[in-house]
Design a protein around this motif. Structure first.
Motif, PDB file in Angstrom:
ATOM      1  N   SER A   1     -27.541  -5.413  49.160  1.00  0.00           N
ATOM      2  CA  SER A   1     -26.595  -4.553  48.456  1.00  0.00           C
ATOM      3  C   SER A   1     -26.544  -4.867  46.965  1.00  0.00           C
ATOM      4  N   MET A   2     -26.652  -6.119  46.585  1.00  0.00           N
ATOM      5  CA  MET A   2     -26.636  -6.479  45.158  1.00  0.00           C
ATOM      6  C   MET A   2     -27.903  -5.967  44.467  1.00  0.00           C
ATOM      7  N   ASP A   3     -29.040  -6.107  45.128  1.00  0.00           N
ATOM      8  CA  ASP A   3     -30.295  -5.589  44.573  1.00  0.00           C
ATOM      9  C   ASP A   3     -30.232  -4.075  44.391  1.00  0.00           C
ATOM     10  N   ARG A   4     -29.643  -3.394  45.356  1.00  0.00           N
ATOM     11  CA  ARG A   4     -29.530  -1.933  45.271  1.00  0.00           C
ATOM     12  C   ARG A   4     -28.621  -1.530  44.114  1.00  0.00           C
ATOM     13  N   TYR A   5     -27.568  -2.300  43.896  1.00  0.00           N
ATOM     14  CA  TYR A   5     -26.677  -2.047  42.760  1.00  0.00           C
ATOM     15  C   TYR A   5     -27.444  -2.231  41.449  1.00  0.00           C
ATOM     16  N   GLU A   6     -28.199  -3.319  41.345  1.00  0.00           N
ATOM     17  CA  GLU A   6     -29.003  -3.572  40.145  1.00  0.00           C
ATOM     18  C   GLU A   6     -30.038  -2.475  39.945  1.00  0.00           C
ATOM     19  N   LEU A   7     -30.659  -2.029  41.021  1.00  0.00           N
ATOM     20  CA  LEU A   7     -31.642  -0.957  40.934  1.00  0.00           C
ATOM     21  C   LEU A   7     -31.000   0.305  40.361  1.00  0.00           C
ATOM     22  N   THR A   8     -29.801   0.615  40.828  1.00  0.00           N
ATOM     23  CA  THR A   8     -29.083   1.785  40.312  1.00  0.00           C
ATOM     24  C   THR A   8     -28.872   1.660  38.807  1.00  0.00           C
ATOM     25  N   LEU A   9     -28.480   0.479  38.358  1.00  0.00           N
ATOM     26  CA  LEU A   9     -28.277   0.256  36.920  1.00  0.00           C
ATOM     27  C   LEU A   9     -29.580   0.430  36.144  1.00  0.00           C
ATOM     28  N   TYR A  10     -30.677  -0.113  36.671  1.00  0.00           N
ATOM     29  CA  TYR A  10     -31.979   0.026  36.013  1.00  0.00           C
ATOM     30  C   TYR A  10     -32.384   1.493  35.906  1.00  0.00           C
ATOM     31  N   ILE A  11     -32.176   2.237  36.993  1.00  0.00           N
ATOM     32  CA  ILE A  11     -32.536   3.657  36.998  1.00  0.00           C
ATOM     33  C   ILE A  11     -31.682   4.427  35.994  1.00  0.00           C
ATOM     34  N   GLU A  12     -30.382   4.145  35.986  1.00  0.00           N
ATOM     35  CA  GLU A  12     -29.491   4.828  35.042  1.00  0.00           C
ATOM     36  C   GLU A  12     -29.937   4.583  33.608  1.00  0.00           C
ATOM     37  N   GLU A  13     -30.285   3.345  33.299  1.00  0.00           N
ATOM     38  CA  GLU A  13     -30.719   3.010  31.940  1.00  0.00           C
ATOM     39  C   GLU A  13     -32.056   3.658  31.603  1.00  0.00           C
ATOM     40  N   ALA A  14     -32.986   3.610  32.539  1.00  0.00           N
ATOM     41  CA  ALA A  14     -34.332   4.141  32.293  1.00  0.00           C
ATOM     42  C   ALA A  14     -34.344   5.651  32.093  1.00  0.00           C
ATOM     43  N   PHE A  15     -33.457   6.352  32.798  1.00  0.00           N
ATOM     44  CA  PHE A  15     -33.466   7.809  32.760  1.00  0.00           C
ATOM     45  C   PHE A  15     -32.298   8.411  31.989  1.00  0.00           C
ATOM     46  N   GLY A  16     -31.380   7.585  31.514  1.00  0.00           N
ATOM     47  CA  GLY A  16     -30.243   8.096  30.766  1.00  0.00           C
ATOM     48  C   GLY A  16     -29.323   8.959  31.604  1.00  0.00           C
ATOM     49  N   ILE A  17     -29.136   8.557  32.857  1.00  0.00           N
ATOM     50  CA  ILE A  17     -28.272   9.301  33.771  1.00  0.00           C
ATOM     51  C   ILE A  17     -27.189   8.374  34.309  1.00  0.00           C
ATOM     52  N   GLU A  18     -26.188   8.962  34.949  1.00  0.00           N
ATOM     53  CA  GLU A  18     -25.159   8.183  35.620  1.00  0.00           C
ATOM     54  C   GLU A  18     -25.128   8.618  37.080  1.00  0.00           C
ATOM     55  N   ILE A  19     -25.361   7.666  37.964  1.00  0.00           N
ATOM     56  CA  ILE A  19     -25.404   7.951  39.394  1.00  0.00           C
ATOM     57  C   ILE A  19     -24.076   7.531  40.015  1.00  0.00           C
ATOM     58  N   PRO A  20     -23.300   8.491  40.505  1.00  0.00           N
ATOM     59  CA  PRO A  20     -22.033   8.149  41.148  1.00  0.00           C
ATOM     60  C   PRO A  20     -22.259   7.302  42.400  1.00  0.00           C
ATOM     61  N   ASP A  21     -21.344   6.382  42.665  1.00  0.00           N
ATOM     62  CA  ASP A  21     -21.453   5.527  43.847  1.00  0.00           C
ATOM     63  C   ASP A  21     -21.598   6.349  45.120  1.00  0.00           C
ATOM     64  N   ALA A  22     -20.891   7.452  45.187  1.00  0.00           N
ATOM     65  CA  ALA A  22     -20.948   8.304  46.380  1.00  0.00           C
ATOM     66  C   ALA A  22     -22.351   8.861  46.627  1.00  0.00           C
ATOM     67  N   ASP A  23     -23.127   9.016  45.565  1.00  0.00           N
ATOM     68  CA  ASP A  23     -24.495   9.516  45.703  1.00  0.00           C
ATOM     69  C   ASP A  23     -25.485   8.402  46.022  1.00  0.00           C
TER      70      ASP A  23
END
Length: 80
Positions: free
Chosen positions: A36-58
């Motif tokens: 779960s921590m890795d998945r959270y970090e992955l979400t942050l990396y993706i958000e930064e790389a693509f300039g998007i914000e991914i809601p937790d629900a998604d």
């Protein structure tokens, strides 16, 4: 030129500390060793790389590489 899918898969491979060849669309994130921590970090990396914000629900229900790629492609597509 890297496609969105290739960029997402590279981020997953980096987070999972595995080779890109292991990051197939049908591969489960937990099978790649992502907790779960890795998945959270992955979400942050993706958000930064693509300039998007991914809601937790998604991001919470995502289980496979293909699901992550599809979400990012959809979000990048609607980004203005």
């Amino acid at each position: 030129m890297n496609t969105t899918a290739q960029r997402v898969k590279a981020l997953i491979a980096n987070t999972a500390d595995c080779g890109i060849e292991q990051v197939a669309d049908d591969k489960n994130l937990s099978d790649l060793g992502l907790d779960s921590m890795d998945r959270y970090e992955l979400t942050l990396y993706i958000e930064e790389a693509f300039g998007i914000e991914i809601p937790d629900a998604d991001s919470a229900p995502l289980n496979t590489v293909g699901e992550v790629v599809a979400l990012v492609e959809r979000m990048v597509g609607v980004k203005v």
